[in-house]
Design a protein around this motif. Structure first.
Motif, PDB file in Angstrom:
ATOM      1  N   HIS A  74     -27.941  19.223  58.879  1.00 52.77           N
ATOM      2  CA  HIS A  74     -29.222  19.808  59.270  1.00 52.77           C
ATOM      3  C   HIS A  74     -28.984  21.271  59.641  1.00 52.77           C
ATOM      4  O   HIS A  74     -27.876  21.660  60.008  1.00 52.77           O
ATOM      5  CB  HIS A  74     -29.822  19.083  60.484  1.00 52.77           C
ATOM      6  N   ARG A  75     -30.048  22.063  59.575  1.00 47.70           N
ATOM      7  CA  ARG A  75     -30.013  23.449  60.046  1.00 47.70           C
ATOM      8  C   ARG A  75     -30.976  23.539  61.227  1.00 47.70           C
ATOM      9  O   ARG A  75     -32.179  23.332  61.084  1.00 47.70           O
ATOM     10  CB  ARG A  75     -30.404  24.422  58.933  1.00 47.70           C
ATOM     11  N   VAL A  76     -30.412  23.827  62.407  1.00 46.95           N
ATOM     12  CA  VAL A  76     -31.173  23.787  63.651  1.00 46.95           C
ATOM     13  C   VAL A  76     -31.111  25.146  64.329  1.00 46.95           C
ATOM     14  O   VAL A  76     -30.037  25.757  64.433  1.00 46.95           O
ATOM     15  CB  VAL A  76     -30.607  22.702  64.605  1.00 46.95           C
ATOM     16  N   VAL A  77     -32.240  25.621  64.806  1.00 49.90           N
ATOM     17  CA  VAL A  77     -32.286  26.873  65.554  1.00 49.90           C
ATOM     18  C   VAL A  77     -31.862  26.601  67.000  1.00 49.90           C
ATOM     19  O   VAL A  77     -32.338  25.655  67.631  1.00 49.90           O
ATOM     20  CB  VAL A  77     -33.693  27.492  65.520  1.00 49.90           C
ATOM     21  N   CYS A  78     -30.968  27.433  67.522  1.00 51.37           N
ATOM     22  CA  CYS A  78     -30.447  27.225  68.873  1.00 51.37           C
ATOM     23  C   CYS A  78     -30.268  28.576  69.553  1.00 51.37           C
ATOM     24  O   CYS A  78     -29.797  29.539  68.948  1.00 51.37           O
ATOM     25  CB  CYS A  78     -29.114  26.485  68.814  1.00 51.37           C
ATOM     26  N   GLY A  79     -30.620  28.638  70.829  1.00 53.88           N
ATOM     27  CA  GLY A  79     -30.488  29.882  71.569  1.00 53.88           C
ATOM     28  C   GLY A  79     -29.397  29.856  72.616  1.00 53.88           C
ATOM     29  O   GLY A  79     -29.251  30.823  73.376  1.00 53.88           O
ATOM     30  N   ALA A  80     -28.615  28.785  72.665  1.00 54.01           N
ATOM     31  CA  ALA A  80     -27.565  28.676  73.685  1.00 54.01           C
ATOM     32  C   ALA A  80     -26.404  29.616  73.386  1.00 54.01           C
ATOM     33  O   ALA A  80     -25.990  29.774  72.239  1.00 54.01           O
ATOM     34  CB  ALA A  80     -27.059  27.235  73.765  1.00 54.01           C
ATOM     35  N   ALA A  81     -25.858  30.206  74.440  1.00 53.69           N
ATOM     36  CA  ALA A  81     -24.762  31.156  74.263  1.00 53.69           C
ATOM     37  C   ALA A  81     -23.480  30.474  73.801  1.00 53.69           C
ATOM     38  O   ALA A  81     -22.631  31.092  73.160  1.00 53.69           O
ATOM     39  CB  ALA A  81     -24.508  31.894  75.577  1.00 53.69           C
ATOM     40  N   ASN A  82     -23.312  29.180  74.124  1.00 55.84           N
ATOM     41  CA  ASN A  82     -22.084  28.476  73.742  1.00 55.84           C
ATOM     42  C   ASN A  82     -22.202  27.757  72.399  1.00 55.84           C
ATOM     43  O   ASN A  82     -21.344  26.928  72.056  1.00 55.84           O
ATOM     44  CB  ASN A  82     -21.679  27.475  74.822  1.00 55.84           C
ATOM     45  N   CYS A  83     -23.231  28.033  71.632  1.00 57.59           N
ATOM     46  CA  CYS A  83     -23.380  27.453  70.290  1.00 57.59           C
ATOM     47  C   CYS A  83     -22.336  28.081  69.370  1.00 57.59           C
ATOM     48  O   CYS A  83     -22.384  29.280  69.097  1.00 57.59           O
ATOM     49  CB  CYS A  83     -24.787  27.713  69.762  1.00 57.59           C
ATOM     50  N   ARG A  84     -21.379  27.287  68.909  1.00 56.12           N
ATOM     51  CA  ARG A  84     -20.279  27.832  68.110  1.00 56.12           C
ATOM     52  C   ARG A  84     -19.755  26.791  67.127  1.00 56.12           C
ATOM     53  O   ARG A  84     -19.939  25.578  67.313  1.00 56.12           O
ATOM     54  CB  ARG A  84     -19.136  28.296  69.011  1.00 56.12           C
ATOM     55  N   LYS A  85     -19.108  27.267  66.111  1.00 57.57           N
ATOM     56  CA  LYS A  85     -18.547  26.411  65.073  1.00 57.57           C
ATOM     57  C   LYS A  85     -17.487  25.484  65.656  1.00 57.57           C
ATOM     58  O   LYS A  85     -16.648  25.901  66.453  1.00 57.57           O
ATOM     59  CB  LYS A  85     -17.938  27.268  63.964  1.00 57.57           C
ATOM     60  N   GLY A  86     -17.538  24.209  65.253  1.00 55.61           N
ATOM     61  CA  GLY A  86     -16.562  23.228  65.697  1.00 55.61           C
ATOM     62  C   GLY A  86     -16.959  22.467  66.942  1.00 55.61           C
ATOM     63  O   GLY A  86     -16.331  21.456  67.278  1.00 55.61           O
ATOM     64  N   LEU A  87     -17.999  22.926  67.651  1.00 56.17           N
ATOM     65  CA  LEU A  87     -18.403  22.279  68.894  1.00 56.17           C
ATOM     66  C   LEU A  87     -19.063  20.931  68.620  1.00 56.17           C
ATOM     67  O   LEU A  87     -19.893  20.795  67.733  1.00 56.17           O
ATOM     68  CB  LEU A  87     -19.375  23.180  69.652  1.00 56.17           C
ATOM     69  N   LEU A  88     -18.684  19.924  69.398  1.00 60.28           N
ATOM     70  CA  LEU A  88     -19.347  18.622  69.372  1.00 60.28           C
ATOM     71  C   LEU A  88     -20.406  18.623  70.449  1.00 60.28           C
ATOM     72  O   LEU A  88     -20.124  18.900  71.625  1.00 60.28           O
ATOM     73  CB  LEU A  88     -18.326  17.502  69.631  1.00 60.28           C
ATOM     74  N   THR A  89     -21.636  18.327  70.077  1.00 59.50           N
ATOM     75  CA  THR A  89     -22.729  18.416  71.027  1.00 59.50           C
ATOM     76  C   THR A  89     -23.736  17.295  70.769  1.00 59.50           C
ATOM     77  O   THR A  89     -23.464  16.365  70.001  1.00 59.50           O
ATOM     78  CB  THR A  89     -23.394  19.805  70.947  1.00 59.50           C
ATOM     79  N   ALA A  90     -24.893  17.385  71.429  1.00 56.06           N
ATOM     80  CA  ALA A  90     -25.935  16.362  71.297  1.00 56.06           C
ATOM     81  C   ALA A  90     -27.088  16.910  70.467  1.00 56.06           C
ATOM     82  O   ALA A  90     -27.572  18.011  70.716  1.00 56.06           O
ATOM     83  CB  ALA A  90     -26.424  15.929  72.666  1.00 56.06           C
ATOM     84  N   PHE A  91     -27.528  16.120  69.497  1.00 52.04           N
ATOM     85  CA  PHE A  91     -28.596  16.518  68.589  1.00 52.04           C
ATOM     86  C   PHE A  91     -29.773  15.567  68.727  1.00 52.04           C
ATOM     87  O   PHE A  91     -29.630  14.350  68.597  1.00 52.04           O
ATOM     88  CB  PHE A  91     -28.078  16.522  67.149  1.00 52.04           C
ATOM     89  N   ALA A  92     -30.945  16.131  69.007  1.00 52.48           N
ATOM     90  CA  ALA A  92     -32.171  15.345  69.097  1.00 52.48           C
ATOM     91  C   ALA A  92     -33.007  15.606  67.850  1.00 52.48           C
ATOM     92  O   ALA A  92     -33.640  16.660  67.722  1.00 52.48           O
ATOM     93  CB  ALA A  92     -32.956  15.725  70.348  1.00 52.48           C
ATOM     94  N   PRO A  93     -33.026  14.669  66.900  1.00 52.61           N
ATOM     95  CA  PRO A  93     -33.812  14.869  65.675  1.00 52.61           C
ATOM     96  C   PRO A  93     -35.297  14.638  65.929  1.00 52.61           C
ATOM     97  O   PRO A  93     -35.702  14.250  67.036  1.00 52.61           O
ATOM     98  CB  PRO A  93     -33.238  13.804  64.732  1.00 52.61           C
ATOM     99  N   ILE A  94     -36.093  14.864  64.911  1.00 59.99           N
ATOM    100  CA  ILE A  94     -37.533  14.624  65.017  1.00 59.99           C
ATOM    101  C   ILE A  94     -37.779  13.156  65.377  1.00 59.99           C
ATOM    102  O   ILE A  94     -37.207  12.248  64.784  1.00 59.99           O
ATOM    103  CB  ILE A  94     -38.240  14.969  63.695  1.00 59.99           C
ATOM    104  N   GLY A  95     -38.595  12.928  66.390  1.00 58.18           N
ATOM    105  CA  GLY A  95     -38.898  11.573  66.840  1.00 58.18           C
ATOM    106  C   GLY A  95     -38.094  11.142  68.054  1.00 58.18           C
ATOM    107  O   GLY A  95     -38.453  10.162  68.711  1.00 58.18           O
ATOM    108  N   ALA A  96     -37.005  11.839  68.363  1.00 55.05           N
ATOM    109  CA  ALA A  96     -36.201  11.512  69.540  1.00 55.05           C
ATOM    110  C   ALA A  96     -36.961  11.896  70.803  1.00 55.05           C
ATOM    111  O   ALA A  96     -37.883  12.720  70.774  1.00 55.05           O
ATOM    112  CB  ALA A  96     -34.861  12.228  69.486  1.00 55.05           C
ATOM    113  N   THR A  97     -36.589  11.299  71.922  1.00 51.25           N
ATOM    114  CA  THR A  97     -37.232  11.599  73.201  1.00 51.25           C
ATOM    115  C   THR A  97     -36.215  12.177  74.172  1.00 51.25           C
ATOM    116  O   THR A  97     -35.153  11.588  74.392  1.00 51.25           O
ATOM    117  CB  THR A  97     -37.862  10.334  73.824  1.00 51.25           C
ATOM    118  N   ILE A  98     -36.516  13.334  74.713  1.00 56.13           N
ATOM    119  CA  ILE A  98     -35.697  13.940  75.759  1.00 56.13           C
ATOM    120  C   ILE A  98     -36.596  14.144  76.972  1.00 56.13           C
ATOM    121  O   ILE A  98     -37.783  13.824  76.938  1.00 56.13           O
ATOM    122  CB  ILE A  98     -35.083  15.277  75.304  1.00 56.13           C
ATOM    123  N   PHE A  99     -36.028  14.646  78.050  1.00 55.24           N
ATOM    124  CA  PHE A  99     -36.819  14.832  79.262  1.00 55.24           C
ATOM    125  C   PHE A  99     -36.787  16.286  79.697  1.00 55.24           C
ATOM    126  O   PHE A  99     -35.735  16.915  79.729  1.00 55.24           O
ATOM    127  CB  PHE A  99     -36.293  13.931  80.380  1.00 55.24           C
TER     128      PHE A  99
END
Length: 233
Positions: A74-99
């Motif tokens: 997927h191609r996701v827009v992100c504004g976090a300063a620590n967004c970098r290649k190789g990082l393992l993170t959490a992805f909320a796709p369309i339909g997911a619920t966050i708080f």
């Protein structure tokens, strides 16, 4: 005191269910007041790896992250300063619920400054792990892509009621040692043995420990730690 079952199991083989283990602890004199299941406040959020990052064409503060969620890219827009290649993170796709601000928010497809984003990369705050955050969550190396975040971080907390004579159980290691003796099961590892072989550290302060009666105190150790700053944990 609250103690995590997963942490206890790092030191001792405990195949028992939380309820059965609570009975064992109570019989051993460590009363369990409550069994609590803890998990992040999110639904449908998965682990994903950032495989490439490029700047957003319309904003220097935004990135376009190419991620792999274990199934597709997927191609996701992100504004976090620590967004970098190789990082393992959490992805909320369309339909997911966050708080957000303790209110459930269903993720929808959005367009940020002309670039479509089929989901978002989550901070610890957005999946309910912390109240504050400084960027998207950084998962441990070795975490597989495609794991459900609510299962990855789910655990059981045991709330213990300790009497004054059980001060030695105010730690995971102390409770594990009590269970080891009560169940006659060996501990998996003994971290204090590693401390006995630690190389001496240089320090301007002089420390001296003398054991006057080795029959009463077989070993006493101390370690000076400097340069510590208090911050979020």
């Amino acid at each position: 005191m609250r103690i995590l079952l997963s942490w206890l199991r790092e030191y001792l083989d405990l195949p028992e269910s939380p309820e059965a283990l609570a009975q064992v602890l109570t019989r051993a004199g460590i009363e369990v007041d409550r069994i609590e299941k803890i998990a992040p406040n999110c639904v449908g959020v998965t682990s994903a790896r950032i495989i490439d990052v490029e700047p957003h064409p319309q904003s220097p503060k935004l990135h376009i992250a190419k991620i792999y969620d274990g199934y597709k890219e997927h191609r996701v827009v992100c504004g976090a300063a620590n967004c970098r290649k190789g990082l393992l993170t959490a992805f909320a796709p369309i339909g997911a619920t966050i708080f957000k601000d303790n209110n459930p928010l269903q993720v929808e497809k959005t367009s940020i400054k002309g670039v479509d984003s089929p989901g978002l990369l989550c901070s610890e705050q957005e999946i309910g792990l912390t109240e504050e955050t400084s960027g998207i969550i950084e998962l441990e190396n070795g975490t597989k892509e495609g794991l459900m975040i609510d299962e990855l971080f789910s655990d059981i907390a045991l709330e213990l009621s300790l009497t004054p004579n059980l001060g030695h159980c105010l730690s995971v290691m102390g409770v594990a040692r009590e269970l080891s003796a009560f169940l006659n099961r060996p501990l998996k590892k003994a971290p204090w043995r590693d401390a006995m072989h630690m190389p001496p550290a240089s320090s301007s302060a002089k420390l001296s420990v003398t054991v006057i009666d080795p029959k009463i105190c077989s070993r006493y150790s101390c370690l000076l730690v400097e340069g510590i700053s208090v911050g979020p944990s």
